[in-house]
Design a protein around this motif. Structure first.
Motif, PDB file in Angstrom:
ATOM      1  N   HIS A   1       0.830  -1.214   0.000  1.00  0.00           N
ATOM      2  CA  HIS A   1       0.000   0.000   0.000  1.00  0.00           C
ATOM      3  C   HIS A   1       0.864   1.264   0.000  1.00  0.00           C
ATOM      4  CE1 HIS A   1      -3.582  -2.430   0.585  1.00  0.00           C
ATOM      5  NE2 HIS A   1      -3.011  -3.024   1.613  1.00  0.00           N
ATOM      6  N   GLN A   2       1.917   1.245  -0.829  1.00  0.00           N
ATOM      7  CA  GLN A   2       2.824   2.395  -0.960  1.00  0.00           C
ATOM      8  C   GLN A   2       3.384   2.825   0.400  1.00  0.00           C
ATOM      9  OE1 GLN A   2       0.141   5.116  -3.119  1.00  0.00           O
ATOM     10  NE2 GLN A   2       1.331   4.693  -4.967  1.00  0.00           N
ATOM     11  N   LEU A   3       3.705   1.837   1.221  1.00  0.00           N
ATOM     12  CA  LEU A   3       4.183   2.133   2.569  1.00  0.00           C
ATOM     13  C   LEU A   3       5.459   2.966   2.557  1.00  0.00           C
ATOM     14  CD1 LEU A   3       4.050   1.823   5.632  1.00  0.00           C
ATOM     15  CD2 LEU A   3       5.242  -0.370   5.398  1.00  0.00           C
ATOM     16  N   ALA A   4       6.398   2.651   1.671  1.00  0.00           N
ATOM     17  CA  ALA A   4       7.661   3.393   1.653  1.00  0.00           C
ATOM     18  C   ALA A   4       7.417   4.882   1.421  1.00  0.00           C
ATOM     19  CB  ALA A   4       8.589   2.830   0.581  1.00  0.00           C
TER      20      ALA A   4
ATOM     21  N   LYS B   1       7.262  10.215   3.721  1.00  0.00           N
ATOM     22  CA  LYS B   1       6.588  11.508   3.832  1.00  0.00           C
ATOM     23  C   LYS B   1       6.337  11.852   5.296  1.00  0.00           C
ATOM     24  CE  LYS B   1       2.466  14.071   2.382  1.00  0.00           C
ATOM     25  NZ  LYS B   1       1.173  14.010   1.643  1.00  0.00           N
ATOM     26  N   ALA B   2       5.882  10.868   6.069  1.00  0.00           N
ATOM     27  CA  ALA B   2       5.649  11.100   7.498  1.00  0.00           C
ATOM     28  C   ALA B   2       6.951  11.445   8.210  1.00  0.00           C
ATOM     29  CB  ALA B   2       5.012   9.862   8.129  1.00  0.00           C
ATOM     30  N   PHE B   3       8.037  10.803   7.805  1.00  0.00           N
ATOM     31  CA  PHE B   3       9.350  11.093   8.387  1.00  0.00           C
ATOM     32  C   PHE B   3       9.775  12.526   8.073  1.00  0.00           C
ATOM     33  CE2 PHE B   3      13.908  11.315   7.219  1.00  0.00           C
ATOM     34  CZ  PHE B   3      14.456  11.257   8.492  1.00  0.00           C
ATOM     35  N   GLU B   4       9.651  12.931   6.811  1.00  0.00           N
ATOM     36  CA  GLU B   4      10.072  14.274   6.409  1.00  0.00           C
ATOM     37  C   GLU B   4       9.233  15.358   7.079  1.00  0.00           C
ATOM     38  OE1 GLU B   4       9.930  14.053   2.083  1.00  0.00           O
ATOM     39  OE2 GLU B   4      12.129  14.077   2.064  1.00  0.00           O
TER      40      GLU B   4
END
Length: 266
Positions: A236-239, A244-247
């Protein structure tokens, strides 16, 4: 250093170990089964770093602190440089395992480090077994088991990112599987529980420019393999979502009270 030398170092630290036998031998290290009293543990002993493996470490070393003299020795590939590189590799794995074991039960718990060896929890093929757990590449899970293995491994990857860790070399070859009896309404169902191993090359996404590429590699490798046994498995496009959540600073570091299954905003 030999494994016998490291066993003496452990003994000097009042950790008396009896060598039972070799479990696995690879290019970088040998893993042996050892006994400490009534407990079985795994001892990972690193071989001297040389040749091709030495040359391929640059991508993973980025962002790791190294004294100027040691860095020069590493670049020159001197004997001291190889020793420094190996020492940093071993220390990195031990520290990664310590941090991760506090917040997820999906890695072997580290016990101690001495010389070029790490003493850690032994992952058997079943609770209480003295037979090593097989690698994921060596088992054929059914569709339900595959879905569970994939979901748990993705949760482990999310927890790693919350701790600013990207494994960097995750694949079916370094996921160990422990067989456990089912629970709840279906106690006869057999569950295959994955455990992540081999962390010396793990990187910090805050300081390593290859971290996103390595994160995508880890997720893709595991997902692609699991899809061989269950076509419904998807990342599910986890990467992309995780990066994005990290940035955006949305990945909060876990606390001592954070349940290991809590995933955060992804």
């Amino acid at each position: 250093m030999t494994i016998e030398h490291d066993l003496q170092l452990f003994a000097q630290a009042e950790i008396d170990l009896a060598l039972v036998g070799e479990l696995k031998s690879g290019k970088e290290a040998t893993v042996s089964l050892v006994r400490r009293g009534d407990d079985l543990l795994a001892l990972k002993h690193y071989r001297p770093m040389r040749g091709r493996h030495y040359a391929n470490t640059a991508k993973y070393r980025e962002g790791r602190f190294m004294k100027a003299r040691d860095a020069r020795a590493f670049v020159k590939r001197s004997a001291w440089g190889r020793q420094v590189a190996q020492g940093s590799w071993i220390a990195a794995e031990y520290q990664m395992l310590r941090r991760l074991s506090k917040h997820t039960g999906r890695v072997p718990k580290p016990v101690a480090q001495a010389g070029t060896s790490i003493l850690m929890e032994f992952i058997g093929d079943a609770p209480g077994s003295d037979c090593p757990g097989p690698r994921l590449i060596d088992v054929e899970p059914n569709a339900t088991q595959t879905k569970h293995i994939h979901a748990v491994t993705m949760q482990a990857i999310i927890m790693m990112m919350r701790l600013n860790i990207v494994h960097g070399d995750l694949s079916p070859y370094n996921l160990l599987i422990r067989t456990e009896a089912g629970k709840g309404s279906n106690p006869e169902a057999v569950r295959l529980e994955p455990y992540v191993i081999d962390f010396p090359q793990a990187v910090d996404p805050r300081s390593n420019g290859a971290a996103r590429e390595l994160l995508e590699h880890d997720i893709t490798e595991v997902t692609s393999y699991c899809r061989k046994f269950n076509q419904d498995v998807s990342d599910h496009q986890l990467a992309e979502r995780l990066w994005k959540a990290f940035e955006e600073g949305m990945l909060q570091p876990p606390t001592d009270e954070t349940p290991s299954e809590q995933q955060g905003p992804v």
